[in-house]
Write an enzyme that holds these catalytic residues in place. Structure first.
Site, PDB file in Angstrom:
ATOM      1  N   LYS A  61       0.843  -1.205   0.000  1.00  0.00           N
ATOM      2  CA  LYS A  61       0.000   0.000   0.000  1.00  0.00           C
ATOM      3  C   LYS A  61       0.876   1.252   0.000  1.00  0.00           C
ATOM      4  CE  LYS A  61      -3.829  -2.412   2.065  1.00  0.00           C
ATOM      5  NZ  LYS A  61      -4.456  -2.958   3.270  1.00  0.00           N
ATOM      6  N   GLN A 105      -5.105  -1.914   9.404  1.00  0.00           N
ATOM      7  CA  GLN A 105      -4.878  -3.214   8.770  1.00  0.00           C
ATOM      8  C   GLN A 105      -5.432  -4.330   9.653  1.00  0.00           C
ATOM      9  OE1 GLN A 105      -3.414  -3.765   5.631  1.00  0.00           O
ATOM     10  NE2 GLN A 105      -4.166  -5.837   6.011  1.00  0.00           N
ATOM     11  N   ASP A 128     -11.639   2.343   3.623  1.00  0.00           N
ATOM     12  CA  ASP A 128     -11.947   0.920   3.440  1.00  0.00           C
ATOM     13  C   ASP A 128     -13.447   0.716   3.225  1.00  0.00           C
ATOM     14  OD1 ASP A 128      -9.836  -0.835   3.283  1.00  0.00           O
ATOM     15  OD2 ASP A 128      -9.513  -0.901   5.454  1.00  0.00           O
TER      16      ASP A 128
END
Ligand code: NDP
Length: 290
Positions: A61, A105, A128
Site C-alpha cells: 500500500k 490493517q 476501506d
C-alpha cells in the site's frame, strides 16, 4: 478503453494491467489535486503487531501511494498496544487535516475490539468503506466510500464490457467487506443476485445457472470448473496460501474452458483492491477540500 483481451491473455481478465491503467489516472488526478490545493491527498495506515502477511500488504500500500502521488503516514504499533491507545491515535488522525483516509490493517490482535476501532474512524476518512454509516449509505444507493474489493471488481467488469443488467449473478460468501457490498453493487446495476454461504444447499446447481460468478470464500478450489456455465464471467476473490503457492476459490484451469472471462489468482482481483483504496483516498480528499 476496453483492453483487447484476444490479443493479450485470451479469456483471462488481466487485473495487473487494469490496476496500472487506473493508477495512471489516479496519479494524474493526485497531481492536479496537489497543484490546486498545495498538498497531496494523504492516507494513514495503522499496523499492529508482526503478522507477516499484514506487513506485506502495508508495504504494498505504501509503495502504491508513492507511485501515485498520495502521501502515506505509517503507524506501526506494538502488538501489546491497548484499546485506548489505538482509539486515541484514531482520534488524532480524524483531526489531522493532511490525513484524508485512515486504514487499520486487519486482522488485529485478539485483545483489541475491532468493531469499536473501525467505528471510531471518521466516516469521511473511512477509505476501506467498513464503517456502518458508509455501508448504510451504500445500501440506500447514496454516494459514499465503498469497500475496495467490490468496487475494483465493478471496474474490471466495466472495462471488459460485461453486461450486468438483467443477468443472474451469484456471490459465494456473505462477509461485510466483500460478499454483501458486492451483492449490493451488482443489484444496483440491475443484476438478479443470489448470495450463498456455508449453509447454502445445492451450490453446484446454483453456480451452473449463473451468468456472473463471484467466489469469495477463502476455500481453495471449492468452486469446481465443471460448475461454470459456458459463457459465464467468473471473478475469483479468494486467496489461499497452499503448498502449490497462492490459489483462488475456483478450479481455474477447468473453469477457464467454460468461462467467457475469468480472473486469475494471483494477478486478478488483488491488484485492483489496493488501487481502489488509492481512488477512495482521492475521493475523500476531494470531499475534504470542497
Ligand atoms: P470471510 O471468511 O469473512 O467470509 C467467507 C464467506 O465464505 C462466508 O460468508 C462463508 O459462509 C462463506 N463460505 C465458507 N465456506 C463456504 C462453503 N463451503 N460454501 C459456501 N460458502 C462458504 O472472508 P472474506 O470475505 O473476508 O474473504 C474471502 C476471501 O477473499 C479470502 O480468501 C480473502 O483472503 C480473500 N480476499 C481477497 C481480497 C483481494 O483483494 N483479492 C480482498 C479481501 C478478501 P458463512 O457466512 O456461512 O460462514
Amino acid at each position: 478503453m476496453t483492453p483487447n483481451k484476444e490479443e493479450r491473455l485470451g479469456n483471462i481478465i488481466d487485473g495487473k494491467f487494469l490496476a496500472e491503467k487506473k493508477r495512471e489516472e489516479i496519479s494524474q488526478q493526485a497531481g492536479a489535486f496537489l497543484k490546486k490545493y498545495g498538498r497531496q491527498p494523504g492516507l494513514a495506515v495503522v499496523l499492529v503487531g508482526q503478522d507477516p502477511a499484514s506487513a506485506i500488504y502495508v508495504r504494498n500500500k505504501k509503495r502504491a501511494c508513492e507511485q501515485t502521488g498520495i502521501a502515506s503516514f505509517d503507524y506501526h504499533l506494538d502488538e501489546t498496544v491497548s484499546q485506548q491507545e489505538i482509539l486515541s491515535l484514531i482520534d488524532d488522525l480524524n483531526a489531522r487535516a493532511e490525513v484524508d483516509g485512515i486504514l487499520v490493517q486487519l486482522p488485529l490482535p485478539s485483545h483489541l475490539v475491532e468493531e469499536e476501532i473501525l467505528v471510531r474512524i471518521d466516516p469521511g476518512k473511512d477509505v476501506d468503506g467498513f464503517h456502518p454509516y458508509n455501508l448504510g449509505r451504500l445500501l440506500m444507493g447514496e454516494p459514499t466510500l465503498v469497500p475496495c474489493t467490490p468496487t475494483g471488481i465493478m471496474y474490471m467488469l466495466d472495462e471488459y464490457g460485461v453486461d450486468i443488467d438483467g443477468k443472474d449473478a451469484i456471490i459465494i460468501g456473505r462477509s461485510n467487506i466483500v460478499g454483501k457490498p458486492m451483492a449490493i453493487l451488482l443489484m444496483m446495476r440491475h443484476a438478479t443476485i443470489t448470495i450463498c454461504h456455508s449453509h447454502t444447499k445445492d451450490l453446484p446447481e446454483r453456480v451452473r445457472s449463473a451468468d456472473i460468478v463471484v467466489a469469495a470464500t477463502g476455500r481453495p478450489h471449492m468452486v469446481k470448473g465443471d460448475w461454470i456455465k459456458d459463457g459465464a464471467v467468473v471473478i475469483d476473490v479468494g486467496i489461499s496460501r497452499t503448498d502449490a503457492g497462492l490459489v483462488g476459490d475456483v478450479e481455474f484451469e477447468e473453469a477457464k474452458k467454460h468461462a467467457r472471462l475469468i480472473t486469475p489468482v494471483p494477478g486478478g482481483v488483488g491488484p485492483m483492491t489496493i488501487t481502489m483504496l488509492l481512488d477512495n483516498t482521492l475521493l475523500a480528499a476531494r470531499t475534504h477540500v470542497s
